[in-house]
Write an enzyme that holds these catalytic residues in place. Structure first.
Site, PDB file in Angstrom:
ATOM      1  N   GLY A 166       0.803  -1.217   0.000  1.00 36.50           N
ATOM      2  CA  GLY A 166       0.000   0.000   0.000  1.00 36.50           C
ATOM      3  C   GLY A 166       0.835   1.265   0.000  1.00 36.50           C
ATOM      4  N   THR A 167       1.907   1.288   0.811  1.00 37.67           N
ATOM      5  CA  THR A 167       2.766   2.471   0.880  1.00 37.67           C
ATOM      6  C   THR A 167       3.570   2.627  -0.407  1.00 37.67           C
ATOM      7  OG1 THR A 167       2.965   2.179   3.280  1.00 37.67           O
ATOM      8  CG2 THR A 167       4.562   3.626   2.220  1.00 37.67           C
ATOM      9  N   ASN A 222      11.154 -10.078  -7.441  1.00 36.44           N
ATOM     10  CA  ASN A 222      11.828 -10.949  -6.478  1.00 36.44           C
ATOM     11  C   ASN A 222      12.023 -12.368  -7.003  1.00 36.44           C
ATOM     12  OD1 ASN A 222      12.205  -9.003  -4.501  1.00 36.44           O
ATOM     13  ND2 ASN A 222      10.208  -9.369  -3.550  1.00 36.44           N
ATOM     14  N   ASN A 245      18.121  -7.996  -1.911  1.00 35.83           N
ATOM     15  CA  ASN A 245      18.440  -6.568  -1.893  1.00 35.83           C
ATOM     16  C   ASN A 245      19.913  -6.311  -2.170  1.00 35.83           C
ATOM     17  OD1 ASN A 245      15.827  -5.662  -1.426  1.00 35.83           O
ATOM     18  ND2 ASN A 245      16.023  -5.788   0.798  1.00 35.83           N
ATOM     19  N   GLU A 276      20.312  11.258 -19.517  1.00 32.68           N
ATOM     20  CA  GLU A 276      20.558  10.415 -20.682  1.00 32.68           C
ATOM     21  C   GLU A 276      19.815   9.087 -20.621  1.00 32.68           C
ATOM     22  OE1 GLU A 276      24.541   9.939 -22.129  1.00 32.68           O
ATOM     23  OE2 GLU A 276      25.143  11.895 -21.347  1.00 32.68           O
TER      24      GLU A 276
END
Length: 455
Positions: A149-150, A211, A233, A259
């Site tokens: 949601g965020t 992922n 990550n 660019e």
């Protein structure tokens, strides 16, 4: 100085951003408290052949000698921000740039977009202060996931404000796209479609990763049987390091922030790019194996190296391609490698666009975080490409959207936060058109047909 401000949003964006800054600090010889390691600048000068101050595009150097990232971290709930505040790099960031609310967005795009006005204003104020410390702001790098949601809703609201206030500044977006096999929430397709529709006009270029693809790379190439977000990550951060290396280090054939959209985006709507990185090897394998520039370049086009899941990339064609090389690489070697790729005819380009590769070389080699599962190598490369196979990525999420929306499943949660049902259909229609756009761009007569119609 041409500064870049990074904005990390939501749990995924903040965790990825923290890994990126950990890597940037290692590369620039900056300690977790922001102080420079003695002689680190002199070492970089030996590599680049001059005084290296390009890192100031990403770091602000204070009068006391500390280096502070030009970065904002924001989440609607405090867990991840608190982890950063108490983590190893807690002394690196500006305290006012670590922003959080008290309650998460419940994986709801509508709540993330409209339910955090005070947090949104606080974030814009922090961005304003960060821009005031810039002498020539290039633009913004935004990290977020579109499944939550965020990451979906709050990012859309923030980018709308950024587009209004910083209209002429370049905005690049690294997006973690939903993976059906590694889903963290059932409503991810809703959030992804709604976010992509809302952000369409506000971002100049979007780098897509998922992922599931990174998970497979960790398993197959690094031998990590059960990769965690920590591993994922770290790998994405390594790719982002290569993408931004030309902005952070002095070197040859530097790539300016502007660019990226100029060289990757043929039409404003079709600004979604895929990435690959090579080599991804374990420390044990790195000792025995050194890839030539030709081998390195070829491995970038291996479908197994892609960081976004496409069913069959061979069904599509390249529209544009940027390759960033690092370390022990010469212009001559790159030219020979690119010529070899062109002669093999294994990398098809659309007929309406010249077969052009944008190549950047940076003499600063990649760095591996101590204890990571992958190794640093003498030379490495990262590719960003706009490819018509992106239609497959949008097709998948559109199909998953339709499965739920056909029964109006979970729609009441969004309506309860102020959305209307027709906003779902508008967003879905927009994504359908985007899917068709990418599919049609593979047709060699696309542009010719359009120009004839216009005449």
């Amino acid at each position: 100085m041409r500064e870049v401000i990074t904005i990390n949003i939501g749990q995924a964006g903040c965790q990825l951003g923290n890994k990126c800054w950990e890597l940037f600090c290692l590369e620039h010889g900056i300690q977790p408290d922001g102080t420079a390691i003695a002689n680190s600048n002199e070492k970089r000068s030996v590599i680049t052949g001059g005084i290296d101050t390009a890192y100031n595009a990403f770091f602000q150097e204070l009068q006391n000698g500390r280096h502070v990232p030009r970065a904002i971290f924001v989440d609607t709930e405090p867990t991840v921000i608190d982890e950063i505040k108490t983590g190893e790099y807690s002394g690196l960031y500006h305290p006012e740039h670590l922003i959080c609310g008290k309650e998460d967005a419940s994986s709801n795009f509508a709540k993330g977009k409209t339910g955090y006005e005070p947090l949104l204003n606080q974030t814009m104020d922090a961005i304003r202060k960060a821009t005031e410390n810039c002498t020539g702001l290039q633009g913004f790098f935004i990290y977020n996931s579109v499944g939550g949601g965020t990451g979906s809703g709050f990012t859309a609201a923030l980018c709308e404000k950024l587009a209004d206030k910083y209209t002429k500044k370049t905005k690049l977006n690294t997006v973690i796209w939903p993976s059906p096999k590694l889903s963290s929430g059932v409503v991810e397709p809703y959030n992804a479609v709604l976010n992509t529709h809302a952000m369409m006009k506000f971002v100049n270029c979007t780098f897509m990763v998922d992922n599931e693809s990174i998970y497979k790379i960790c398993q197959k190439q690094l031998g990590v049987h059960s990769p965690s977000y920590f591993h994922l990550n770290q790998l994405i951060a390594q790719a982002m390091s290569s993408i931004t290396a030309s902005l952070r280090f002095e070197g040859t054939l530097n790539v300016d922030l502007n660019e990226f959209p100029t060289n990757l985006v043929p039409f404003p709507r079709d600004h979604f790019a895929m990435m690959s990185y090579a080599p991804i090897v374990t420390p044990e394998k790195a000792i025995r194996q050194t890839l030539s520039v030709q081998e390195l370049t070829s491995s970038l086009f291996d479908p197994n190296s892609l960081m976004i899941q496409c069913d069959d990339i061979n069904k599509g064609k390249f529209m544009s391609c940027c390759m960033m090389y690092r370390g022990d690489v010469s212009s001559r070697e790159v030219n020979l490698a690119v010529s070899g790729i062109k002669k093999q005819n294994t990398v098809p380009f659309v007929g309406w666009c010249p077969c052009s590769f944008k190549c950047g070389i940076n003499s600063q080699p990649a760095t591996a975080v101590p204890g990571s599962s992958y190794a640093s190598t003498a030379r490495s490369a990262c590719m960003i490409a706009n490819h018509t196979a992106m239609c497959q990525v949008f097709q998948k999420v559109n199909q998953n959207f339709d499965l739920m929306f056909g029964k109006r499943a979970f729609v009441h949660h969004y309506v309860g936060e102020g959305m209307e049902e027709n906003e779902f259909t508008d967003a879905r229609q927009d994504l359908y058109e985007l899917e068709v756009d990418y599919a049609n761009l593979a047709l060699d007569n696309t542009i010719e047909g359009e120009s004839m119609t216009a005449q």
